[in-house]
Write an enzyme that holds these catalytic residues in place. Structure first.
Site, short mmCIF file in Angstrom:
data_model
loop_
_atom_site.label_atom_id
_atom_site.label_comp_id
_atom_site.label_asym_id
_atom_site.label_seq_id
_atom_site.Cartn_x
_atom_site.Cartn_y
_atom_site.Cartn_z
N SER A 128 0.82 -1.20 0.00
CA SER A 128 0.00 0.00 0.00
C SER A 128 0.86 1.25 0.00
O SER A 128 1.96 1.27 0.56
CB SER A 128 -0.90 0.00 1.25
OG SER A 128 -1.52 1.25 1.43
N TYR A 153 -2.40 -0.20 10.04
CA TYR A 153 -2.58 -0.78 8.70
C TYR A 153 -1.30 -0.64 7.89
O TYR A 153 -0.82 -1.60 7.28
CB TYR A 153 -3.74 -0.07 7.98
CG TYR A 153 -3.85 -0.44 6.52
CD1 TYR A 153 -4.25 -1.71 6.13
CD2 TYR A 153 -3.54 0.49 5.52
CE1 TYR A 153 -4.34 -2.05 4.79
CE2 TYR A 153 -3.63 0.16 4.18
CZ TYR A 153 -4.03 -1.11 3.83
OH TYR A 153 -4.11 -1.45 2.50
#
Length: 326
Positions: A128, A153
């Protein structure tokens, strides 16, 4: 033809990449736990688009279930693995951190172990753009230091890259991580801003505009993401004198960051209605800008995402109106 495992197959990207590979004649085994992080009926509707293909098999399975994952690898002897299953969302990681540990860490180890035992040709997995944190050097390059994540995350995605490198080093498994930059389009995730904005604008409800609309994002249309994934899958990294392990990381972004305020203006034009805006400060765990350097992607696989925001949002709004009959 190849046999490919796609994890998170009922997810936004997983559904599209499976559809594209099936159209190319590949055999796809898809797994997904169909959790309730967002509307399960949308996930099932995506699956309905591909489940009639005889080359497709679906298993409802959580990647955190070690035994089930390893049994699947033993049963099918995959050629490639495209690992997209993960607990997504920056803000949700503040509320439910254990979900990220279970899926993004424990689940990722289970996939790596399956690849090790299954002698797969190439593992391609989702990282990501969030790993860049508050990186001030732009555009973001895979050569940049990413040791300072600002959300759990992001930390789990950085951990995935390190774990993959370890397995590439120890066992010679070719692995490639893809740092996705704000993926959008038809069949997208309902928790994403563009989805929430569209729903609110059509209903006449206010939208929450964080950082007073001054955030910038490298919005990347889903078709570009899928083309990049498939090209990367077929570009198996090799060990060489500069890199002693078969390991690679790429950015996949549009390479054209857009300010949130302008994004909303384009969306308003596509919807045909003005938004009621509620301006708010930056949220914890969020970052002010994402901006992808995609030079390595262009050099190695000959592809650069290039779908304009105007075209991408028009296609999304058209799908949204059709799907939700509004």
């Amino acid at each position: 033809m190849s046999k490919v495992l796609v994890t998170g197959v009922a997810g936004f990207i997983g559904f599209y990449v499976s559809q594209k590979l099936l159209n190319k004649g590949e055999t796809i085994v898809g797994i997904d736990n169909l959790n309730s992080y967002y509307d399960v009926s949308l996930k099932k509707a995506r699956l309905q688009q591909i489940e009639s293909d005889k080359k497709f098999s679906f298993y409802q399975l959580d990647i955190a279930e070690r035994k089930g994952v390893l049994e699947l690898f033993n049963q099918y002897k995959f050629d490639y693995v495209i690992h997209l299953a993960a607990q997504a969302g920056v803000r949700y990681s503040l509320e439910n951190p254990h979900a990220y540990v279970d899926s993004n860490l424990v689940g990722f180890v289970n996939i790596l172990e399956g690849c090790r035992n299954g002698n797969i040709k190439h593992l391609v997995y989702a990282s990501s753009s969030s790993v860049y944190g508050k990186n001030k050097k732009i555009p973001f390059s895979t050569d940049d230091n990413v040791d300072h994540p600002v959300s759990l995350y992001a930390a789990t995605k950085k951990a995935n890259e390190l774990m993959a490198h370890t397995y590439s080093h120890l066992y010679g498994i070719p692995t490639t991580g893809l740092r996705f930059f704000t993926v959008y389009g038809p069949w997208g995730r309902p928790d994403m801003a563009y989805f929430l904005f569209t729903k609110a604008i059509l209903a006449g409800n206010p939208i929450k505009v964080f950082n007073y609309g001054r955030m910038k994002r490298d919005f990347t249309y889903i078709d570009d993401i899928i083309e990049g994934i498939i090209r990367v899958m077929n570009k198996i990294p090799q060990s060489d004198k500069n890199l002693s392990v078969p390991y690679k990381i790429y950015n996949i972004g549009n390479n054209q960051p857009v300010e949130l305020g302008h994004f909303i203006e384009v969306l308003e034009d596509c919807v045909g209605k003005k938004a009621i805006k509620e301006f708010l400060p930056m949220q914890p765990g969020d970052v002010p800008m994402t901006y992808a350097n995609v030079d390595a992607l262009i050099k190695d696989v000959g592809f650069q995402p290039n779908t304009s925001l105007e075209i991408g949002l028009e296609k999304f709004v058209s799908w949204y109106r059709d799907y939700y009959q509004c």
